[in-house]
Design an enzyme around this catalytic site. Sequence first.
Site, PDB file in Angstrom:
ATOM      1  N   ARG A  95       0.825  -1.212   0.000  1.00 34.75           N
ATOM      2  CA  ARG A  95       0.000   0.000   0.000  1.00 34.75           C
ATOM      3  C   ARG A  95       0.858   1.261   0.000  1.00 34.75           C
ATOM      4  O   ARG A  95       0.424   2.312  -0.431  1.00 34.75           O
ATOM      5  CB  ARG A  95      -0.867   0.049   1.272  1.00 34.75           C
ATOM      6  CG  ARG A  95      -1.983  -0.957   1.318  1.00 34.75           C
ATOM      7  CD  ARG A  95      -2.592  -1.020   2.721  1.00 34.75           C
ATOM      8  NE  ARG A  95      -3.160   0.225   3.200  1.00 34.75           N
ATOM      9  CZ  ARG A  95      -4.404   0.647   2.966  1.00 34.75           C
ATOM     10  NH1 ARG A  95      -5.206  -0.089   2.245  1.00 34.75           N
ATOM     11  NH2 ARG A  95      -4.849   1.778   3.463  1.00 34.75           N
TER      12      ARG A  95
ATOM     13  N   ARG B  56       9.458   6.155  -3.490  1.00 35.15           N
ATOM     14  CA  ARG B  56       9.706   7.109  -4.578  1.00 35.15           C
ATOM     15  C   ARG B  56      11.099   7.697  -4.496  1.00 35.15           C
ATOM     16  O   ARG B  56      11.540   8.053  -3.401  1.00 35.15           O
ATOM     17  CB  ARG B  56       8.767   8.312  -4.460  1.00 35.15           C
ATOM     18  CG  ARG B  56       7.335   8.021  -4.446  1.00 35.15           C
ATOM     19  CD  ARG B  56       6.591   9.353  -4.583  1.00 35.15           C
ATOM     20  NE  ARG B  56       5.172   9.090  -4.448  1.00 35.15           N
ATOM     21  CZ  ARG B  56       4.431   9.525  -3.441  1.00 35.15           C
ATOM     22  NH1 ARG B  56       4.957  10.293  -2.510  1.00 35.15           N
ATOM     23  NH2 ARG B  56       3.160   9.217  -3.401  1.00 35.15           N
TER      24      ARG B  56
ATOM     25  N   ARG C  31      -8.294  -6.836  13.890  1.00 35.14           N
ATOM     26  CA  ARG C  31      -7.601  -6.003  14.870  1.00 35.14           C
ATOM     27  C   ARG C  31      -8.575  -4.913  15.270  1.00 35.14           C
ATOM     28  O   ARG C  31      -9.326  -4.387  14.436  1.00 35.14           O
ATOM     29  CB  ARG C  31      -6.349  -5.342  14.268  1.00 35.14           C
ATOM     30  CG  ARG C  31      -5.219  -6.269  14.084  1.00 35.14           C
ATOM     31  CD  ARG C  31      -4.732  -6.851  15.389  1.00 35.14           C
ATOM     32  NE  ARG C  31      -3.778  -5.985  16.073  1.00 35.14           N
ATOM     33  CZ  ARG C  31      -3.305  -6.260  17.288  1.00 35.14           C
ATOM     34  NH1 ARG C  31      -3.732  -7.320  17.963  1.00 35.14           N
ATOM     35  NH2 ARG C  31      -2.408  -5.464  17.827  1.00 35.14           N
TER      36      ARG C  31
ATOM     37  N   ARG D 186       0.164   5.710  16.536  1.00 33.23           N
ATOM     38  CA  ARG D 186       0.244   7.068  15.994  1.00 33.23           C
ATOM     39  C   ARG D 186      -0.556   8.039  16.831  1.00 33.23           C
ATOM     40  O   ARG D 186      -1.423   7.643  17.614  1.00 33.23           O
ATOM     41  CB  ARG D 186      -0.198   7.095  14.536  1.00 33.23           C
ATOM     42  CG  ARG D 186      -1.597   6.608  14.283  1.00 33.23           C
ATOM     43  CD  ARG D 186      -1.886   6.522  12.770  1.00 33.23           C
ATOM     44  NE  ARG D 186      -3.190   5.931  12.541  1.00 33.23           N
ATOM     45  CZ  ARG D 186      -3.668   5.572  11.360  1.00 33.23           C
ATOM     46  NH1 ARG D 186      -2.942   5.731  10.271  1.00 33.23           N
ATOM     47  NH2 ARG D 186      -4.867   5.039  11.236  1.00 33.23           N
TER      48      ARG D 186
ATOM     49  N   GLU E 292      -3.580   6.269  19.156  1.00 32.93           N
ATOM     50  CA  GLU E 292      -4.178   5.003  18.701  1.00 32.93           C
ATOM     51  C   GLU E 292      -3.399   3.811  19.231  1.00 32.93           C
ATOM     52  O   GLU E 292      -2.184   3.730  19.027  1.00 32.93           O
ATOM     53  CB  GLU E 292      -4.133   4.937  17.166  1.00 32.93           C
ATOM     54  CG  GLU E 292      -5.392   5.437  16.534  1.00 32.93           C
ATOM     55  CD  GLU E 292      -5.351   5.349  15.011  1.00 32.93           C
ATOM     56  OE1 GLU E 292      -4.773   4.396  14.455  1.00 32.93           O
ATOM     57  OE2 GLU E 292      -5.894   6.274  14.388  1.00 32.93           O
TER      58      GLU E 292
ATOM     59  N   TYR F 243      -9.658  -5.222   3.542  1.00 34.16           N
ATOM     60  CA  TYR F 243      -8.972  -3.990   3.957  1.00 34.16           C
ATOM     61  C   TYR F 243      -9.280  -2.949   2.880  1.00 34.16           C
ATOM     62  O   TYR F 243      -8.571  -2.834   1.892  1.00 34.16           O
ATOM     63  CB  TYR F 243      -7.475  -4.293   4.021  1.00 34.16           C
ATOM     64  CG  TYR F 243      -6.579  -3.257   4.678  1.00 34.16           C
ATOM     65  CD1 TYR F 243      -7.027  -2.005   5.053  1.00 34.16           C
ATOM     66  CD2 TYR F 243      -5.249  -3.566   4.931  1.00 34.16           C
ATOM     67  CE1 TYR F 243      -6.171  -1.092   5.662  1.00 34.16           C
ATOM     68  CE2 TYR F 243      -4.387  -2.666   5.535  1.00 34.16           C
ATOM     69  CZ  TYR F 243      -4.865  -1.429   5.895  1.00 34.16           C
ATOM     70  OH  TYR F 243      -4.011  -0.533   6.480  1.00 34.16           O
TER      71      TYR F 243
ATOM     72  N   ASP G 277     -10.160   0.783   1.223  1.00 29.63           N
ATOM     73  CA  ASP G 277     -10.160   2.247   1.264  1.00 29.63           C
ATOM     74  C   ASP G 277     -11.559   2.719   0.879  1.00 29.63           C
ATOM     75  O   ASP G 277     -12.372   1.939   0.380  1.00 29.63           O
ATOM     76  CB  ASP G 277      -9.119   2.800   0.281  1.00 29.63           C
ATOM     77  CG  ASP G 277      -7.700   2.596   0.795  1.00 29.63           C
ATOM     78  OD1 ASP G 277      -7.508   2.641   2.024  1.00 29.63           O
ATOM     79  OD2 ASP G 277      -6.786   2.382  -0.026  1.00 29.63           O
TER      80      ASP G 277
HETATM   81  N1  UDP Z   1       3.285   1.038   7.962  1.00 31.26           N
HETATM   82  C1  UDP Z   1       4.539   1.026   8.520  1.00 31.26           C
HETATM   83  N2  UDP Z   1       5.041   2.172   9.043  1.00 31.26           N
HETATM   84  C2  UDP Z   1       4.333   3.324   9.043  1.00 31.26           C
HETATM   85  C3  UDP Z   1       3.063   3.346   8.447  1.00 31.26           C
HETATM   86  C4  UDP Z   1       2.555   2.169   7.922  1.00 31.26           C
HETATM   87  O1  UDP Z   1       5.192  -0.002   8.558  1.00 31.26           O
HETATM   88  O2  UDP Z   1       4.832   4.339   9.565  1.00 31.26           O
HETATM   89  C5  UDP Z   1       2.764  -0.238   7.417  1.00 31.26           C
HETATM   90  C6  UDP Z   1       1.945  -1.017   8.423  1.00 31.26           C
HETATM   91  O3  UDP Z   1       2.168  -2.388   8.208  1.00 31.26           O
HETATM   92  C7  UDP Z   1       0.530  -0.676   8.050  1.00 31.26           C
HETATM   93  C8  UDP Z   1       0.647  -0.592   6.542  1.00 31.26           C
HETATM   94  O4  UDP Z   1       1.924  -0.007   6.314  1.00 31.26           O
HETATM   95  O5  UDP Z   1      -0.383  -1.652   8.465  1.00 31.26           O
HETATM   96  C9  UDP Z   1      -0.415   0.229   5.866  1.00 31.26           C
HETATM   97  O6  UDP Z   1      -0.387   1.526   6.381  1.00 31.26           O
HETATM   98  P1  UDP Z   1      -1.559   2.545   6.164  1.00 31.26           P
HETATM   99  O7  UDP Z   1      -1.090   3.885   6.589  1.00 31.26           O
HETATM  100  O8  UDP Z   1      -2.080   2.379   4.796  1.00 31.26           O
HETATM  101  O9  UDP Z   1      -2.621   2.010   7.237  1.00 31.26           O
HETATM  102  P2  UDP Z   1      -4.042   2.559   7.716  1.00 31.26           P
HETATM  103  O10 UDP Z   1      -4.065   4.031   7.489  1.00 31.26           O
HETATM  104  O11 UDP Z   1      -5.052   1.806   6.907  1.00 31.26           O
HETATM  105  O12 UDP Z   1      -4.059   2.205   9.148  1.00 31.26           O
END
Ligand code: UDP
Length: 375
Positions: free
Chosen positions: A179, A183, A256, A287, A312, A360, A362
Amino acid sequence: MKVYDHLIVGAGLFGATFAHLARKAGKKCLVIEKRPHPGGNLFCEEQSGINVHKYGPHIFHTSNPEVWEFVNSLVPFNRFTYSPIAVYDGKRFNLPFNMNTFCQMWGCTTPAQARAIIDAQKQEALSAMRTAGATAPRNLEEQALCLVGRDIYEKLIKGYTEKQWGRPCAELPAFIIRRLPVRFVYDNNYFNDTYQGIPIGGYNRLTAALLSGIECRFNEDFFSRREYWESQADKIVFTGKIDEFYEYRFGALEYRTLRFEEETLDTPNYQGCAAVNYTDRNTPCTRIIEHKHFECFGADVYTTPKTVITREFPAEYTQNSEPFYPVNNERNNSIYEQYKKLADAEPDVIFGGRLAEYKYYDMAPVIERVFSYFE
Ligand code: UDP
């Protein structure tokens, strides 16, 4: 004759969008929702003049002009761009993985330098995989090592992911980490999509526009009066948990859940951005979200004297907690397939959304999925 054409179970994004399009097509709909409010996990509550995302932050992003026009025709969207910061060991990094991150990680300044470092680390990962007899990444750990190498994996992915999912990275599916963009340009936009933003005035406006003119009943649990509800409509659109719909006959699907700790602070600007990810194992939260940054930019941040933040904490799901993220590992996917077989043979029930499709999801793909029923 039934009272309604459609009974829609759940007033989240799938249910509300379905109800909206069905009403436009001349169908009589009833939406029932077990929470006291509509909007599913998009629901926001206003506190100190700020829209607080009560079920975690939601950023709308899509490359589909039809979807973007649809949501903007209901409520205009702002120009928010998601650019979270990661903190590891007190050091700050830009996300997603881009030239800013590489510069902060290794002090390199050119794309060629960054590529050389990542390629060397990728090679190590690939040869370890080959030795183990694998030709493609078999799990999230191998996938992450092949995408960005060991330094970034260990500092920015491993701890965050293991807190988030409560499982070792080697036991998680690879798609989760795909996901995130990688870059070799200086660009902190978390998404690759053409369009991105937050509804001006908050997500509740989007929900209200979707459900405008539709009969909705809140605090109504489908399962507490299932036969009665089923007798009310020709077709049911079910957006709850598919395993619950089938009384868990093949076993319970795992999720989860999240615990949120919310705080209002007497400062206008706590962290300077919407999201800071704590990527080490020792900080218990994943976060911190500062909600005002979704809708206030630049000097406007200072027009409200307070700020609301949410920490969170991911946790293991129990039947009494909220199911947030489907855990799409082999066990759960194969159980889901059994439920899906039953669902596919069900003539009068449409299963849609994160919980009913065990996906999962969006937001934009949810809307695309609803569109597919009306094409
Ligand atoms: N992820 C990570 N470090 C970060 C942010 C995300 O390793 O700082 C990984 C983590 O496994 C997460 C996945 O990337 O479950 C997808 O992140 P995303 O931000 O898309 O998750 P969401 O916003 O759906 O919680």
